[in-house]
Motif scaffolding. Structure first.
Motif, short mmCIF file in Angstrom:
data_model
loop_
_atom_site.label_atom_id
_atom_site.label_comp_id
_atom_site.label_asym_id
_atom_site.label_seq_id
_atom_site.Cartn_x
_atom_site.Cartn_y
_atom_site.Cartn_z
N ARG A 135 54.01 51.71 113.64
CA ARG A 135 54.51 51.14 112.33
C ARG A 135 53.63 50.57 111.49
O ARG A 135 52.58 49.89 111.88
CB ARG A 135 55.92 50.07 112.53
CG ARG A 135 56.99 50.64 113.29
CD ARG A 135 58.16 49.55 113.17
NE ARG A 135 57.89 48.23 113.68
CZ ARG A 135 57.89 47.98 114.96
NH1 ARG A 135 57.94 48.73 115.85
NH2 ARG A 135 57.35 46.88 115.28
N ASN A 179 63.90 49.64 116.17
CA ASN A 179 62.55 49.69 116.90
C ASN A 179 62.92 49.40 118.12
O ASN A 179 63.60 50.10 119.13
CB ASN A 179 61.29 49.20 116.26
CG ASN A 179 61.76 47.78 115.52
OD1 ASN A 179 61.63 46.80 116.15
ND2 ASN A 179 61.81 47.55 114.19
N ALA A 225 57.63 54.28 109.65
CA ALA A 225 57.50 54.00 111.14
C ALA A 225 57.63 55.20 111.98
O ALA A 225 58.42 56.03 111.46
CB ALA A 225 58.36 52.81 111.64
#
Length: 964
Positions: free
Chosen positions: A301, A713, A903
């Motif tokens: 990211r 994430n 990301a």
């Protein structure tokens, strides 16, 4: 247990540990202008032009040999994919290494000889001369040329290491330097992947999502694991034995540290460039094993994807609020950092001993620092030592400048210390630095020599055949010359111990440190002397002795135990980082002793503790809690910092209690929330949901942010229930365009039906992206593309209209503007602001005006001059900044999304053209495409004429401070 260890600080040798009298604050004399060189210098120094083209061209790096000669790597073949070889001087046979020498001692190089020209050298960025070996860093390889007979020509060529990324790229391999321990140190930027195997078979794997700046960069990727079981990210610092074995990572997650410098204590110093326009360039001390925070922990990211609410740009840029990341050091603002060195001699003047010198090409200056101990780290106060600008102009970094005024063409690419103690500065000399481009077409370069005013610095004669000459080499100001003395004295072993011991009486502590490193290689007698230095009054020497013993002896734990209660936090820090890979049962007692002395507020110390406990967080937390913790609401600041740094899953309930407590300060509650955000466990998710549902203002809002952020994430596999954001990509939303797409792909649909469907799609934001996807797959016939072309260049999304030029024919594309006509016009900044508001503000921000899609232009005048701005406007695809490449993603359900990649992990995050975020599970992606073309239209496509461009550049060139 703990009490026993702590008594060491009031027993034995610690009674003799005295604080040395503080040195007077470092300051420079008032600067004066040198007419002969065009440089400003402090009053006690003078500069002379030592060498210049055509003796060499485009210098990127320098080193000094034992004869006092300067070796230079050239980069005439710099980015020929962006610098037209028909316009810029280049060498078809490859770049060169050149030797320069001042034979008569008049302060000017008379001779210039080519040592080697090699097709394997493409814009090499590093050179080291160590004995008869010339070590050149030129991605993807470090190459060693050996001159076996002393005729200044290579007799042997060896690829020492290979597999680094960064071929013909600034973010590639940099210079090797011989450390005070006799080993080789070097770094590489984040132009990976770096997949490198040393000569013992150990393999490094370092990568990230960075894939910018070069057509050679295509396969960099995050999340790779090296043979040590660790995940190293982006730019890296490395150490290796001279025989090519024992490669070790010393630090990682840089953007592009141009060079690594070591002082004689073994401290590592470097600089690092930022993403353009963020004023986040830094000069730093690197702790062993440290994460410098450019990307997230696995390199998947960009910092923009991790930026927290209210976080400043610079702190977000280097992830400064994340546990596990080192402090950035000195944030120098905008610029283009280059070579670094550490000055340890008294020959320039005693005040300069212990000065870090850092090249800054973007701001036309050599920066000077006198590092001051600050807890377990250092404070770096910046001084402008040598520059071509007036003091008030240095802060206005300008990466590109043209015109008659050449004061900003001084582009220091490297700085080294000669055998004579003088400072030598290589000047790339160009109106442009960065962006992989040049202005100077002849490759002109020069080298300046900086000496004490009115004082001759003769070049010493170094006789390496005698012990006395070898010691003279060891004590020489030139860093790689010292290695010649070190290696020859180490070979003598016991026979030279007495001579080397005499150096411990030297007044210069850096000389004493060199003797400590050397004695640790000279057998039992030498090691005994080094063990005695663990009780030295000077904490730098105690630290040096520990570092040397750690390398010399496999069992260094007794020394770690001895120093675990040292009064110096820097010494204790060094003990901590040394324990990183040792089993807990061997070092637990020492870890607790080190942790007990952390009172809070020292980020360097808590990061060292975190490294010491890396991989031991869960096992050691109950011990820490018993010895140092207790009631979560009464944790001392130092312990709270440590729990934040370790964030073990066992601490979830304690952190939740602290986050929800009104007895604690707002900062303490937020620290606990942040710590929870770094725990990958369902319990942490549940705790965060409870905090988000609470009525504690500030904390609940931040907890909700963490939930939404982590869902994309590290927490994407955990269950959570939070207020949903409106979805922006799904078959339901895109069903109308998917139906039209089905017609285009249908074998039974008529040509007329396909043309009608294609034209309808061409007029829609989503449909336009789908057409680009089909064109990329060559799924549209030429006839159909011809019918669609007029419509797609009218798509409501500007990015689609521009990118369509890669596939469709734009019959009505306007002619390019006349550069000569623009140059001849006198622009009006007032009219230029109106042009910006009408044509550019839809994508670019200036201050609080405009949108944040393309790069922020608030400081663009400090980076580019009027000519550079004009080039960027007329040729927007000539240099697309990293992070602003457009990506197109097609999902398995045939929906599409386009935007900037933020990301690239289990969840791929794109930022769309309306600043919307597309969070796409990677397993749902069918294909992805990165465009080389900029989404910024050429000016004629925006109905701009030559006068508009002249006015716009006149306005933008004046934007060179935050107040503009």
């Amino acid at each position: 247990m703990l009490a026993t260890l702590l008594t060491l600080c009031i027993s034995g040798f610690f009674l003799s540990c005295q604080k040395e009298a503080p040195a007077p604050p470092f300051s420079l004399e008032e600067r004066y202008f040198s007419d002969s060189t065009g440089l400003y210098l402090p009053g006690d120094l003078e500069a002379s032009l030592w060498a210049e083209s055509p003796q060499f061209f485009n210098p990127t790096n320098m080193d000094v040999d034992a004869r006092g000669r300067i070796w230079v790597t050239e980069a005439l073949n710099y980015r020929l994919f962006r610098n037209d070889p028909d316009k810029f001087k280049n060498h078809e046979e490859g770049d060169r290494v050149v030797i320069l020498e001042d034979k008569d001692g008049d302060g000017k190089a008379e001779t210039s000889n080519v040592f080697v020209q090699d097709s394997d050298l493409t814009a090499p960025l590093g050179i080291s001369v160590i004995g008869n070996k010339v070590i050149v860093s030129s991605g993807p390889s470090i190459i060693i040329y050996t001159d076996e007979n002393g005729d200044d020509k290579p007799d042997k060529k060896e690829v020492f290491l290979t597999g680094f990324g960064g071929l013909d790229h600034d973010h590639g391999l940099h210079a090797v330097v011989a450390g005070p321990d006799g080993k080789y140190y070097f770094n590489a930027g984040n132009a990976g992947p770096h997949i490198v195997t040393d000569k013992s078979g150990w393999t490094l794997r370092s990568g990230s999502l960075y894939n910018g700046g070069s057509p050679h960069m295509k396969d960099n990727k995050p999340g790779m694991v090296s043979d040590d079981g660790k995940m190293w990210v982006g730019g890296i610092a490395l150490r290796i034995n001279p025989d090519g074995t024992g490669m070790t990572v010393l630090g990682h997650n840089f953007r592009n540290s141009y060079e690594l410098a070591l002082d004689s204590y073994g401290n590592m110093w470097q600089n690092d460039n930022d993403d353009d326009g963020n004023k986040g360039v830094r000069v730093s001390w690197l702790m062993e094993g440290g994460n410098m925070g450019y990307f997230n922990a696995d390199g998947s990211r960009r910092w923009q994807a991790d930026r927290r609410p209210g976080q400043s740009t610079v702190r977000a840029h280097w992830h400064q609020d994340d546990p596990g990341v080192l402090p950035m050091g000195d944030s120098t603002g905008a610029g283009s950092p280059t070579g670094v060195t550490f000055y340890e001699s008294d020959l320039l003047g005693e005040k300069y001993r212990g000065t870090l010198l850092a090249g800054e090409a973007g701001r036309n200056v050599i920066l000077a620092y006198k590092p001051e101990p600050m807890g377990a780290g250092f404070r770096l106060k910046r001084h402008n030592l040598i520059t071509s600008l007036r003091e008030e102009e240095v802060e206005e970094a300008q990466s590109r400048t043209t015109g008659e005024d050449k004061t900003k063409w001084f582009r220091p690419s490297d700085v080294v210390v000669g055998t004579d103690g003088a400072i030598y500065v290589a000047d790339w000399y160009d109106g442009m630095v960065g962006g992989h481009r040049m202005i100077d077409s002849i490759g002109y370069g020069r080298i300046y020599r900086i000496t004490p005013k009115g004082k001759n610095l003769p070049k010493p004669e170094i006789d390496l055949s005698s012990t006395e000459g070898q010691i003279a080499a060891l004590l020489n100001p030139a860093v790689n010359v010292r290695n010649a003395g070190f290696a020859l004295l180490a070979e003598k072993g016991d026979a030279a111990v007495e001579a080397v011991k005499e150096i411990l009486n030297d007044e210069n502590p850096y000389h004493r440190a060199r003797a400590i490193w050397l004695l640790a290689t000279m057998g039992a007698e030498g090691l005994a002397v080094v063990e005695g230095q663990l009780k030295a009054d000077n904490p730098d020497l105690r630290m040096t002795a520990f570092r040397a013993l750690r390398q010399a002896k496999s069992d260094f734990v007794p020394y770690a135990r001895q120093l675990s209660s040292d009064p110096s936090p820097a010494v204790r820090r060094e003990v901590a980082v040394a324990l990183r890979d040792l089993p807990q049962d061997q070092v637990e007692e020492i870890l607790i002793a080190l942790a007990s002395q952390h009172e809070g507020g020292d980020r360097y110390y808590v990061e060292a503790l975190g490294l010491a406990m890396d991989g031991k967080e869960e096992a050691i937390f109950p011990v820490l809690q018993q010895e140092l913790g207790g009631d979560p609401l009464t944790w001392k600041p130092g312990y709270a910092d440590l729990v934040w740094r370790l964030h073990p899953s066992q601490a979830v309930e304690s952190l939740k209690e602290r986050a929800l407590s009104t007895e604690l300060s707002a900062a303490e509650r937020q620290q606990s929330v942040a710590a929870l955000g770094f725990i990958s466990d369902q319990k942490a998710v549940n705790a965060m949901q409870e905090i988000a549902a609470s009525e504690i203002l500030g904390v609940n809002e931040r907890a909700l942010w963490w939930l939404r952020y982590r869902r994309n994430n590290e927490w994407n596999a955990f269950a959570m229930q939070i207020p949903e954001l409106e979805a922006n990509i799904s078959p339901e939303i895109q069903k109308e365009m998917l139906a039209l797409k089905a017609i285009l792909e249908s074998p039974t649909a008529s040509t007329a039906e396909k043309i009608k469907a294609g034209k309808a799609m061409a007029g829609d934001r989503i449909g336009g992206i789908m057409l680009l996807s089909l064109a990329e797959k060559k799924a549209l016939s030429e006839d159909l593309m011809g019918e669609i072309s007029p419509e797609i260049f009218q798509n409501p999304e500007q990015a689609t209209r521009v990118l369509a030029g890669d596939y469709f024919t734009h019959a009505a594309k306007p002619d390019a503007l006349s550069v000569s006509e623009i140059t001849a016009l006198e622009g009006d900044p007032t009219k230029g602001k109106l042009v910006y508001q009408g044509k550019c503000a839809t994508c670019h921000r200036i201050g609080n005006e405009g949108r944040n899609i393309g790069p922020d232009l608030s400081m663009i005048g400090a980076k580019l001059d009027q000519q550079g701005l004009m080039d960027a406007i007329i040729n927007p695809s000539a240099g697309v900044a990293f992070g602003y490449e457009m990506w197109m993603v097609t999902l398995k359900d045939e929906t599409v999304a386009a935007g900037f990649l933020q990301a690239d992990g289990p969840i791929v995050v794109l930022e769309g053209m309306q600043n919307e975020a597309y969070n796409i599970p990677s397993e749902e992606i069918a294909s992805r495409k990165r465009f080389a073309r900029s989404i910024m239209p050429e000016p004629a496509e925006l109905d701009m004429d030559e006068a508009d461009v002249a006015h716009l550049t006149a306005y933008l060139v004046g934007l060179n401070s935050e107040g503009d």
